[in-house]
Scaffold this motif. Structure first.
Motif, mmCIF file in Angstrom:
data_model
loop_
_atom_site.group_PDB
_atom_site.id
_atom_site.type_symbol
_atom_site.label_atom_id
_atom_site.label_comp_id
_atom_site.label_asym_id
_atom_site.label_seq_id
_atom_site.Cartn_x
_atom_site.Cartn_y
_atom_site.Cartn_z
ATOM 1 N N ILE A 97 0.842 -1.203 0.000
ATOM 2 C CA ILE A 97 0.000 0.000 0.000
ATOM 3 C C ILE A 97 0.881 1.259 0.000
ATOM 4 N N ASN A 98 0.526 2.199 -0.864
ATOM 5 C CA ASN A 98 1.320 3.418 -1.049
ATOM 6 C C ASN A 98 2.789 3.124 -1.332
ATOM 7 N N CYS A 99 3.035 2.100 -2.105
ATOM 8 C CA CYS A 99 4.336 2.029 -2.734
ATOM 9 C C CYS A 99 4.341 3.277 -3.623
ATOM 10 N N LEU A 241 4.286 -3.456 7.380
ATOM 11 C CA LEU A 241 3.014 -2.969 7.934
ATOM 12 C C LEU A 241 1.913 -2.992 6.872
ATOM 13 N N GLY A 242 2.229 -2.443 5.709
ATOM 14 C CA GLY A 242 1.232 -2.400 4.634
ATOM 15 C C GLY A 242 0.900 -3.788 4.104
ATOM 16 N N HIS A 243 1.935 -4.645 4.011
ATOM 17 C CA HIS A 243 1.701 -6.001 3.507
ATOM 18 C C HIS A 243 0.751 -6.754 4.445
ATOM 19 N N ALA A 289 -1.651 2.723 6.379
ATOM 20 C CA ALA A 289 -0.476 2.229 5.654
ATOM 21 C C ALA A 289 0.050 3.304 4.708
ATOM 22 N N ALA A 290 -0.866 4.025 4.069
ATOM 23 C CA ALA A 290 -0.446 5.093 3.153
ATOM 24 C C ALA A 290 0.345 6.148 3.933
ATOM 25 N N ASN A 330 0.199 2.801 -5.520
ATOM 26 C CA ASN A 330 -0.698 1.707 -5.102
ATOM 27 C C ASN A 330 -1.634 2.261 -4.034
ATOM 28 N N ILE A 331 -2.827 2.645 -4.398
ATOM 29 C CA ILE A 331 -3.671 3.326 -3.405
ATOM 30 C C ILE A 331 -5.132 3.363 -3.882
#
Lengths: 481, 136
Positions: A97-99, A241-243, A289-290, A330-331
């Motif tokens: 997320i928010n890559c 965290l996002g994963h 996550a973002a 990625n959002i």
């Protein structure tokens, strides 16, 4: 599936809605004929079709020129769902997320650092935590971490990592309102506690680059870019965290499919109505996550400044590191768009796609209001990356979205076979690019020929008028995880 | 003979796992995932954890199992080498897992997540087979 496509114009192909009776809208793929025939897998088009079956999807299931096979939505996929009657899908955002990417400009020119590349690569590698199994220099308690999740890059700036003006140059000012850390699991917090301020591995990188081509002198000047100017690019996301958040909510959404009686051909696309507890919880957690990712890139930028100043024995003023822009690729975001002449509030999912708002958009900071939103497109470590800006056509064609990068063309396995008996590091050094990574396997897997030539992707996006080219940058120093 | 075989997609990697029963599928999948991280043999079964999970079908249980192991790996840097399944039935698993804190051993690769994409477990001719795709 490819044989079902109909050419609408040079860079636009239609996947008709009648290809499958379950499709609620058609698919539209923005791609050149060359990219379509050489790089787009049939499975990726199946994923465009599958996404067109999501409840509440509006207008079309879209794909950018860097489309390739992903999970759920293809990489390069953009879908918008109605905020009132549509669904939200974690598989439409992805695991990271928010890559995203951050582009910085300095006061330096190529000639200033050409003989200092070795010192710079070593300094950055030492100072920036990278690589598999890497932990950061920060150790957060869960309550500190929750502050990061709620406040994003604002938290980082308040803690001394960078300047307030950096927030102006960050999508959503580096913080999505409404992030609720209580919707984030203990596991996600545990994974995130020691990974803030880390680059990670795989395709994530930090590069020193120089501007080697200008396409729009007027815009480039406004970005303080000119030929041979040194820029820096950082590509990373929300780490473990996002994963974990994505994984947690994939399970929640799997149950939601049954609860809300939603039938989809791919479990990875699992979703829930936006107006359901599951949908709202995911959105709150996704925002956390973002925010973590924006804090992460802000901290890495600060350490980059420290590392370069020290290596060159320069003051921050002499280095003059300025953030051009930072955006996610990625959002999912709540946005207003005009569809068939009517204002609609939509959940725009961008998976391997970049927001590309046009000049005049109210969400842009004042300094970019007349120029359009910067769109940063990283390429591979041997060729180049691009800076573009968003256009009005992006707004009307793609919900204000553009491509996000080159995309792989060789699998990791094939890349390693291709690199057998070669030193990719030496090959790149001969071309003036110094690379340092923890492992030679990463360098092999990430070698330039494992990726598409990003210029093909950029030509297609510029050809479709979805973004406008400003400048091209070539790497000279690369650190990889 | 190894009971898992890796395959590559353009962007990611996965594995096909085989076993004589469902229990072996879970053990071999775990071994396959950790071998993707590192082929080092310098990990010992020093730290022990208990895992108890339930799902709605075998696929979901396998997804949860691999994600549980990935969590310990990513959050606490533990490389697991020994998987003792105490109980497995539709669709629950109880296992003792043992591993070692990663110190200086070489870690070659990380995965972001285990995906649901084309995840399947099938039984053919008294043999079980699973297919798992990772997001790298």
């Amino acid at each position: 599936m490819k044989e079902k496509l109909k050419r609408i114009s040079e860079y636009k192909w239609l996947l008709p809605q009648n290809v499958d009776s379950r499709m609620k809208v058609p698919g539209i793929i923005f791609v050149s004929r060359d990219l379509l025939t050489q790089t787009v897998e049939d499975e990726a088009l199946v994923q465009v079709r599958n996404a067109a079956m999501l409840p509440g999807i509006v207008k079309a299931s879209l794909a950018m020129p860097d489309i390739h096979y992903g999970y759920g939505l293809p990489i390069g996929g953009v879908i918008a769902t109605d905020w009132e009657s549509g669904v939200v899908s974690p598989g439409g955002v992805g695991f990271d997320i928010n890559c995203g990417v951050r582009l910085l400009v300095t006061n330096l020119y190529l000639k200033d650092i050409e003989d200092k590349k070795r010192i710079l690569v070593e300094a950055l590698y030492r100072h920036i935590p990278t690589g598999v199994g890497s932990r950061g220099k920060l150790r957060l308690t869960h309550s500190e971490e929750k502050e990061v999740l709620a406040r994003g890059a604002k938290w980082a700036v308040e803690k001394g990592y960078g300047l307030k003006k950096d927030l102006e140059a960050t999508e959503s000012y580096g913080c999505l309102e409404g992030a609720n850390p209580e919707k984030v699991s203990y596991k996600a917090l545990e994974r995130g506690a020691q990974q803030l301020g880390t680059l990670g591995s795989g395709n994530h990188f930090l590069e020193i680059q120089y501007v080697d081509e200008i396409y729009d002198y007027g815009l480039a000047k406004k970005f303080n870019l000119e030929k041979n100017k040194i820029t820096i690019m950082i590509h990373t996301g929300s780490r473990g965290l996002g994963h974990q958040i994505a994984t947690d909510y994939l399970e929640v959404m799997g149950r939601a499919l049954r609860k809300y009686n939603i039938v989809l051909p791919d479990r990875q696309l699992a979703c829930a109505p936006i107006n359901s507890p599951e949908g709202q919880d995911y959105i709150s957690a996704m925002k956390c996550a973002a925010n973590y990712a924006w804090a992460n890139r802000q901290i890495l930028m600060h350490w980059t400044r420290e590392a370069i100043c020290k290596a060159l024995n320069a003051s921050p003023e002499e280095l003059g590191l300025e953030l051009i822009y930072d955006h996610a690729h990625n959002i999912v975001k709540k946005e207003e768009h005009i569809v068939d002449g009517k204002k609609r509030i939509l959940a725009v999912h961008r998976k391997g796609a970049t927001r590309a708002f046009p000049p005049g958009h109210p969400e842009l900071p004042a300094k970019y209001r007349s120029m359009g939103q910067p769109v940063i497109i990283p390429g591979d470590m041997g060729r180049y990356s691009y800076l573009l800006v968003g256009t009005r056509e992006a707004m009307s064609e793609t919900f204000g979205s553009s491509c996000h990068g080159a995309g792989r063309v060789l699998s990791r396995h094939k890349a390693i076979n291709r690199a057998r008996g070669r030193s990719i590091t030496n090959e790149l050094e001969k071309e003036g690019i110094l690379v340092k990574a923890a492992d030679s396997r990463t360098v092999k897997e990430e070698m330039p020929e494992a990726y598409k030539d990003v210029s093909m992707v950029v030509e297609a996006i510029a050809g479709a008028k979805i973004s406008k080219k400003v400048a091209r940058m070539k790497p000279i120093v690369v650190i990889k995880g | 003979m190894k009971h898992y075989k890796y395959f590559s997609t353009t962007a990611d990697m996965g594995m096909v796992v085989s076993g004589k029963d469902i229990s072996e599928i879970f053990i071999n999948s775990a071994m396959g995932m950790f071998n993707l991280f590192s082929a080092s043999e310098n990990f010992k079964p020093k730290e022990e954890f208990m895992v108890r999970l339930k799902g709605e079908n075998w696929e979901e249980l396998l997804f949860k199992w691999l994600n549980e192991l990935l969590f310990y790996y990513d959050a606490y840097k533990i490389y697991f080498v020994d998987f003792q399944i105490l109980r497995i039935e539709p669709y629950r698993i109880e296992a003792l897992i043992r591993g070692d804190k990663i110190e200086n051993q070489k870690i070659e690769r990380e995965i972001k997540a285990v995906t649901y994409h084309n995840l399947e477990i099938v039984k053919k001719n008294n043999k079980w087979e699973a297919k798992v795709l990772f997001d790298l």
